[in-house]
Design a protein around this motif. Sequence first.
Motif, PDB file in Angstrom:
ATOM      1  N   SER A 209     145.447 -23.969  -6.593  1.00 19.01           N
ATOM      2  CA  SER A 209     146.423 -24.642  -7.454  1.00 19.01           C
ATOM      3  C   SER A 209     145.818 -25.849  -8.162  1.00 19.01           C
ATOM      4  O   SER A 209     144.905 -26.499  -7.643  1.00 19.01           O
ATOM      5  N   TYR A 210     146.395 -26.132  -9.325  1.00 22.88           N
ATOM      6  CA  TYR A 210     145.904 -27.203 -10.202  1.00 22.88           C
ATOM      7  C   TYR A 210     147.076 -28.041 -10.670  1.00 22.88           C
ATOM      8  O   TYR A 210     148.135 -27.510 -11.002  1.00 22.88           O
ATOM      9  N   ARG A 211     146.859 -29.353 -10.733  1.00 19.19           N
ATOM     10  CA  ARG A 211     147.893 -30.211 -11.311  1.00 19.19           C
ATOM     11  C   ARG A 211     147.260 -31.504 -11.837  1.00 19.19           C
ATOM     12  O   ARG A 211     146.077 -31.778 -11.628  1.00 19.19           O
ATOM     13  N   ASN A 212     148.076 -32.322 -12.492  1.00 22.55           N
ATOM     14  CA  ASN A 212     147.647 -33.645 -12.998  1.00 22.55           C
ATOM     15  C   ASN A 212     146.365 -33.625 -13.819  1.00 22.55           C
ATOM     16  O   ASN A 212     145.457 -34.413 -13.581  1.00 22.55           O
ATOM     17  N   PHE A 213     146.293 -32.724 -14.768  1.00 22.54           N
ATOM     18  CA  PHE A 213     145.173 -32.739 -15.700  1.00 22.54           C
ATOM     19  C   PHE A 213     145.262 -33.991 -16.562  1.00 22.54           C
ATOM     20  O   PHE A 213     146.332 -34.339 -17.069  1.00 22.54           O
ATOM     21  N   LYS A 214     144.143 -34.687 -16.670  1.00 19.97           N
ATOM     22  CA  LYS A 214     144.113 -35.913 -17.461  1.00 19.97           C
ATOM     23  C   LYS A 214     142.778 -35.988 -18.171  1.00 19.97           C
ATOM     24  O   LYS A 214     141.733 -35.912 -17.523  1.00 19.97           O
ATOM     25  N   ALA A 215     142.796 -36.108 -19.455  1.00 22.50           N
ATOM     26  CA  ALA A 215     141.518 -36.159 -20.159  1.00 22.50           C
ATOM     27  C   ALA A 215     141.533 -37.245 -21.214  1.00 22.50           C
ATOM     28  O   ALA A 215     142.497 -37.375 -21.968  1.00 22.50           O
ATOM     29  N   GLU A 216     140.465 -38.025 -21.226  1.00 19.05           N
ATOM     30  CA  GLU A 216     140.173 -38.853 -22.387  1.00 19.05           C
ATOM     31  C   GLU A 216     138.944 -38.182 -22.967  1.00 19.05           C
ATOM     32  O   GLU A 216     137.922 -38.091 -22.300  1.00 19.05           O
ATOM     33  N   ALA A 217     139.055 -37.691 -24.166  1.00 20.71           N
ATOM     34  CA  ALA A 217     137.967 -36.865 -24.651  1.00 20.71           C
ATOM     35  C   ALA A 217     137.919 -36.851 -26.169  1.00 20.71           C
ATOM     36  O   ALA A 217     138.888 -37.191 -26.834  1.00 20.71           O
ATOM     37  N   CYS A 218     136.758 -36.454 -26.676  1.00 17.50           N
ATOM     38  CA  CYS A 218     136.624 -36.241 -28.105  1.00 17.50           C
ATOM     39  C   CYS A 218     136.837 -34.746 -28.328  1.00 17.50           C
ATOM     40  O   CYS A 218     136.122 -33.924 -27.758  1.00 17.50           O
ATOM     41  N   VAL A 219     137.820 -34.416 -29.115  1.00 23.66           N
ATOM     42  CA  VAL A 219     138.141 -33.022 -29.380  1.00 23.66           C
ATOM     43  C   VAL A 219     137.487 -32.607 -30.691  1.00 23.66           C
ATOM     44  O   VAL A 219     137.568 -33.331 -31.679  1.00 23.66           O
TER      45      VAL A 219
END
Length: 279
Positions: A209-219
């Motif tokens: 299971s996966y949760r709380n995806f958080k990204a600071e990123a250059c798209v």
Amino acid sequence: MRLPSLYFVAMFLIGSTLVSANFYDEFDITWGDGRGKIINGDLLTLSLDKTSGSGFESRNEYMYGKIDMQLKLVPGNSAGTVTAYYLSSKGSNWDEIDFEFLGNLSGDPYTLHTNVFSQGKGNREQQFHLWFDPTADFHTYSILWNPKHIVFSVDGTPIREFKNAESIGVPFPKDQPMRIHSSLWNADDWATRGGLVKTDWTQAPFTASYRNFKAEACVVTSGKSSCASSGNNPPWLSEDLDNTKQERLRWAQKNYMIYNYCSDSKRFPQGFPPECNMA
Ligand SMILES: *[C@@H]1O[C@H](CO)[C@@H](O)[C@H](O)[C@H]1NC(C)=O
């Protein structure tokens, strides 16, 4: 017109950052014929049975980022199963930053396998045991990827740093945008004790299971990076390991690293790869 894309445009104009996004907006289940599921936008599960595993990937392509995901791994007898969570570009000269969780018999520790590929070449494995049971609860696995280095962290503790060693001729992933990928699959020909322990299919389906995806990123969209156009450099793009983090890194490596390609002299009789000799 999709609302999420509008939202992203707005976010990126003001600082190339996306935060705690909804799984529906961020990821597509790419294979597994219904074995991968997004639940209420904030939980994602992958499962594996004798017929198939499953996987997902991000809609966005990233060129540098600080990316957190919480994972709870297959519990019980997970021997033979592999949960891979990684960033990867496409093509035969691909770049890749890997977390792979190799299952084990009940009570025996998972192995966290890491690797970095640049321009199609990997062979840079480091493996760890964890200081907790990764199946009992969610834990945060992070990748910091900026022009200086790639840092793998677990619950905020860095376990591995791959420095940019271009100055001594080691290619660094910096020319190809990558997507986030994850999959749960059967690898009982090699995963557990080198393939000796096979998957026990009576325990299937296996679920991660996966949760709380958080990204600071250059798209990157049509070849353009959101960071290039935002005009302000987010701090993570030049983030180093401060003293506390360096100390944590040494702690993790000293106590939990079970394999390091940089000390496997049998494998490199002609000498270690150049990045192994960097301070
Ligand atoms: C499984 O457990 C054994 C015994 O503790 C350990 O040596 C091994 O590293 C563990 N992980 C895998 C993937 O085999």
